[in-house]
Scaffold this motif. Sequence first.
Motif, mmCIF file in Angstrom:
data_model
loop_
_atom_site.group_PDB
_atom_site.id
_atom_site.type_symbol
_atom_site.label_atom_id
_atom_site.label_comp_id
_atom_site.label_asym_id
_atom_site.label_seq_id
_atom_site.Cartn_x
_atom_site.Cartn_y
_atom_site.Cartn_z
ATOM 1 N N SER A 148 0.666 9.532 -5.791
ATOM 2 C CA SER A 148 1.105 10.899 -5.492
ATOM 3 C C SER A 148 2.079 11.439 -6.534
ATOM 4 O O SER A 148 2.228 12.648 -6.676
ATOM 5 C CB SER A 148 1.754 10.944 -4.106
ATOM 6 O OG SER A 148 2.921 10.140 -4.066
ATOM 7 N N HIS A 149 2.741 10.540 -7.271
ATOM 8 C CA HIS A 149 3.683 10.968 -8.312
ATOM 9 C C HIS A 149 3.103 10.782 -9.720
ATOM 10 O O HIS A 149 3.842 10.857 -10.711
ATOM 11 C CB HIS A 149 4.993 10.197 -8.174
ATOM 12 C CG HIS A 149 5.827 10.610 -6.999
ATOM 13 N ND1 HIS A 149 5.499 10.255 -5.706
ATOM 14 C CD2 HIS A 149 6.957 11.362 -6.920
ATOM 15 C CE1 HIS A 149 6.406 10.753 -4.883
ATOM 16 N NE2 HIS A 149 7.285 11.436 -5.591
ATOM 17 N N ASN A 150 1.796 10.520 -9.769
ATOM 18 C CA ASN A 150 1.105 10.381 -11.061
ATOM 19 C C ASN A 150 1.755 9.332 -11.959
ATOM 20 O O ASN A 150 1.903 9.526 -13.178
ATOM 21 C CB ASN A 150 1.042 11.723 -11.791
ATOM 22 C CG ASN A 150 0.223 12.748 -11.024
ATOM 23 O OD1 ASN A 150 -0.856 12.437 -10.526
ATOM 24 N ND2 ASN A 150 0.752 13.965 -10.901
ATOM 25 N N ILE A 151 2.168 8.235 -11.351
ATOM 26 C CA ILE A 151 2.767 7.131 -12.104
ATOM 27 C C ILE A 151 1.684 6.091 -12.355
ATOM 28 O O ILE A 151 1.235 5.405 -11.439
ATOM 29 C CB ILE A 151 3.957 6.504 -11.338
ATOM 30 C CG1 ILE A 151 5.028 7.567 -11.084
ATOM 31 C CG2 ILE A 151 4.525 5.323 -12.113
ATOM 32 C CD1 ILE A 151 6.180 7.069 -10.223
ATOM 33 N N ASP A 152 1.248 6.014 -13.579
ATOM 34 C CA ASP A 152 0.135 5.129 -13.935
ATOM 35 C C ASP A 152 0.674 3.806 -14.461
ATOM 36 O O ASP A 152 0.711 3.561 -15.677
ATOM 37 C CB ASP A 152 -0.759 5.811 -14.981
ATOM 38 C CG ASP A 152 -2.033 5.006 -15.255
ATOM 39 O OD1 ASP A 152 -2.379 4.162 -14.395
ATOM 40 O OD2 ASP A 152 -2.654 5.220 -16.312
ATOM 41 N N SER A 209 12.413 7.963 -1.916
ATOM 42 C CA SER A 209 11.427 8.859 -1.292
ATOM 43 C C SER A 209 11.165 8.486 0.165
ATOM 44 O O SER A 209 11.014 9.359 1.019
ATOM 45 C CB SER A 209 10.115 8.839 -2.082
ATOM 46 O OG SER A 209 9.428 7.620 -1.904
ATOM 47 N N ILE A 210 11.128 7.193 0.477
ATOM 48 C CA ILE A 210 10.849 6.797 1.865
ATOM 49 C C ILE A 210 12.092 6.909 2.739
ATOM 50 O O ILE A 210 11.972 6.986 3.974
ATOM 51 C CB ILE A 210 10.289 5.362 1.949
ATOM 52 C CG1 ILE A 210 11.318 4.330 1.454
ATOM 53 C CG2 ILE A 210 8.980 5.243 1.196
ATOM 54 C CD1 ILE A 210 10.888 2.895 1.698
ATOM 55 N N LYS A 246 0.827 -1.211 0.000
ATOM 56 C CA LYS A 246 0.000 0.000 0.000
ATOM 57 C C LYS A 246 0.862 1.261 0.000
ATOM 58 O O LYS A 246 0.485 2.280 -0.588
ATOM 59 C CB LYS A 246 -0.945 -0.002 1.201
ATOM 60 C CG LYS A 246 -2.048 -1.050 1.101
ATOM 61 C CD LYS A 246 -2.880 -1.121 2.378
ATOM 62 C CE LYS A 246 -3.938 -2.208 2.289
ATOM 63 N NZ LYS A 246 -4.707 -2.334 3.559
ATOM 64 N N LYS A 247 2.013 1.219 0.653
ATOM 65 C CA LYS A 247 2.931 2.364 0.647
ATOM 66 C C LYS A 247 3.393 2.660 -0.787
ATOM 67 O O LYS A 247 3.475 3.824 -1.202
ATOM 68 C CB LYS A 247 4.148 2.086 1.534
ATOM 69 C CG LYS A 247 3.875 2.115 3.023
ATOM 70 C CD LYS A 247 5.161 1.914 3.795
ATOM 71 C CE LYS A 247 4.946 1.714 5.275
ATOM 72 N NZ LYS A 247 4.197 2.750 5.940
#
Length: 303
Positions: free
Chosen positions: A41-45, A62-63, A33-34
């Motif tokens: 949030s980064h618009n990666i489809d 990012s994490i 889920k993370k």
Amino acid sequence: MKWQNALKDYQLYLKIERGLSENSIENYSRDVKKLMVYLESHNIDEAPTTITTEIIQGFIYSISKSVNARSQSRIISGLRSFFSYLVFEDYMTSNPLELIESPKIGRKLPDTLSENEINDIINAIDLSKPEGERNRAILETLYGCGLRVSELINLKISDLFFNEGFIRVTGKGDKQRFVPIIDVTQKYINIYRNEIRNHLNIQAGFEDTLFLNRRGKQLTRAMIFTIIKQLAEKIGLKKNISPHTFRHSFATHLLENKADLRSIQLMLGHESITTTEIYVHLDKSHLTNVVEEFHPRRQSLKK
């Protein structure tokens, strides 16, 4: 394949094929889920089956700004398991985490309590209150049998084989094992059963559950944590302890008193001996004592 469908199938696999508990399934699911939140949030489809190593690297970067190395390693491990499942089911041909290395972390040794600290905690229980006898029996069972908190709260009266000196424990993946139970632990369980439990208004469905709250229902994990935290504060103990600390102390004290690792492994319900070996690191003197006592070269000097 959509993310929600893939996650649902994966959860079913973890439950049916691997026999994991609900808590373990939730932990694995949380890692996936993370990644899903990051993609949105980064618009990666991208579908689960088209995720690349580069996308995973971006997610890990990012994490890394907000979680420590140990948490990063756990998340990477969880995602590696998820994508390994997709490969196993022929949804993908390769795992995008195959070349991803987990951050280097030191091996964290579990916190333990000394025998005196355990005695101080148990002696701090207020036995004038009805829950006092129950709480003493709980801590004696945690420490006396080395149980996980989930194993403790699910312990049944039908699991008690006191005449034979054992209790039956249902561990991870519903695997059962028999653990020896010493006389003193049996004594406090019997006191609780006879003086407290037998006088409760036990709710339907909990007739066989050993440890109950005052309303006659099964105790929660959170309640066990609370009991221990309050007792630690009462005696001014500075260590950050939990129910698992009693399990660690059980294993460590057995090792210090020359119990063998294989026996400790069986009692703890560890699938692999390597999990049990962490306790050797807590007391390296044990290894020296074994060599001093049992190595034939040392024996020859005594002749």
